[in-house]
Write a protein that holds these residues in place. Sequence first.
Motif, mmCIF file in Angstrom:
data_model
loop_
_atom_site.group_PDB
_atom_site.id
_atom_site.type_symbol
_atom_site.label_atom_id
_atom_site.label_comp_id
_atom_site.label_asym_id
_atom_site.label_seq_id
_atom_site.Cartn_x
_atom_site.Cartn_y
_atom_site.Cartn_z
ATOM 1 N N MET A 57 -9.068 -4.968 -25.206
ATOM 2 C CA MET A 57 -10.495 -4.839 -24.971
ATOM 3 C C MET A 57 -11.030 -6.085 -24.284
ATOM 4 S SD MET A 57 -13.399 -3.264 -25.095
ATOM 5 C CE MET A 57 -13.520 -1.930 -26.263
ATOM 6 N N SER A 69 -10.066 -5.998 -20.652
ATOM 7 C CA SER A 69 -10.646 -4.909 -19.880
ATOM 8 C C SER A 69 -12.064 -5.208 -19.426
ATOM 9 C CB SER A 69 -10.645 -3.620 -20.713
ATOM 10 O OG SER A 69 -11.506 -3.750 -21.830
ATOM 11 N N ARG A 79 -13.479 1.885 -26.195
ATOM 12 C CA ARG A 79 -13.831 1.513 -24.826
ATOM 13 C C ARG A 79 -14.821 2.496 -24.223
ATOM 14 N NH1 ARG A 79 -9.178 1.467 -23.245
ATOM 15 N NH2 ARG A 79 -8.697 -0.724 -23.543
#
Length: 510
Positions: free
Chosen positions: A114, A117, A433
């Motif tokens: 995460m 990203s 996400r």
Amino acid sequence: MSDFGHTFSRRGGARLFSNSALPGAPAGAAPAALSRHRFKAGYFLSNTLLARSNGTSVASPATDRPTTVADTQSPATTTNDVPATSDTPLLPHRRRQAARRDELRQTKSPTNSMATSLPPDASSRLADTAARAPADSLRRTLSALLSLSKPRLTVLVVLSAMVPYALYPVPAFLASTSAGLAAADAIPSLSPLTLLFLTTGTTLCSAAANALNMLYEPDTDAKMTRTRTRPLVRRLLSTRSAVLFAAGCGAAGVAALYLGVNPTVAFLGAANIALYAGAYTPLKRVSAVNTWVGAVVGGIPPLMGWAAAAGESATGDGTWRELLFAGDGSSLGGWLFAGLLFAWQFPHFMPLSWGIREEYKAAGLRMLCWVNPARNARVALRYSLVFVPLCLGLCAAGVTEWSFAVTSLPVNLWLVREAVKFWRYEGHKGSARSLFWASVWHLPVIMVLALAQKKGMWARVWSSVTGAPEDEDDEFDDDDAEWVEVVGAGSGSGVGIVGPAAGNTTSTRR
């Protein structure tokens, strides 16, 4: 056989030597040495051909050691787990494979990706700029100070204050009569000077709160991927410089709000600094309740924008009671916007924190994402459901047109759908996400839709384009009434009166 040990020559053949030949060996050490050098299972399999097939070469006599079963297990184990040294050179293709593995190992995130990203935040980029600049340069100092303010978060805070200010239903703006239109022209719905002081003061207050936050927790920032590049962690600034920056921004921001807007907004700005730096930040080490305190901090800027606009239209003494708790219910819109920003924090932060929950745990910050992951998902779902009634409330309070309830519904349902997936899978299967990015887009879309459907805005735009009054029938009725009144007062006999008034006069005289 008792006098012999074993080792391997460079060609792979067996070479025998006497234990008594070992330099410095005591006389009684031969039996112990023999017990340590018994034949292993892989003894007869260890040869030069097998070593070459594994992609390694046989050790030189200077580094000879007894062969074990682990040395003859599999080529994958030998080449993947044993680092290459100068004594054990790898073949070219093995070296290329090892280089690729090292590169992947260096770039791999310690968490579930995460953190990697997300795009680099503005603070990290500014800190990198400061690190590349010369040590005593002005560019290094300004970049590091600007990084302390968390520019991206500060911009979001300022926008959340500007939108309620722009949407405040100014009474003269909503007037439909010609007198009301004239009053609206005399009193604009937005004062450029007040807006300037509001944005400047809010920016400075947010910068002060963020700088104090970084001053409080450089040790925990150093343990997390998202925060390890902050300027105080990298020592791009001294602690004294950061303290002076935070104190200066806080004093200047509160003063700008007090002198340029009103005391109520200045109090809210100071309270935001105190809550963020004095309550939310220390609570992160103590209890998961810190997330709710942080959500309150996020709900204060909309109240600041609403109170700033209400102060311009105040008819009384302009105290905090009139601006925030008006008896006619005109303050309801500000609290609805505050509730919207308060609720938005949870579907936004819960999936973000879940993705880096192990880092929060290692840093000692008690976030719900690792303290109670199931409740973390339930909280995100619970607060995503309140956006539909909040948008309906803005319509009922006269802040937006009723069409806003329809146009905002698909966006709100999209957020609810992603929150349901996050709750069902507890963050797994990409649900964290998906919910995070849905929340990123949700808030600006809702704000833009509300601005585009402000109460009475398009009716006023239509009247300005066509040049016609908003309600022509009411205007003609008013003109007829004035005509009758003037004619009736100026003529006693009714002679020469024409039109509707003539008939009324005749019937009265009869």
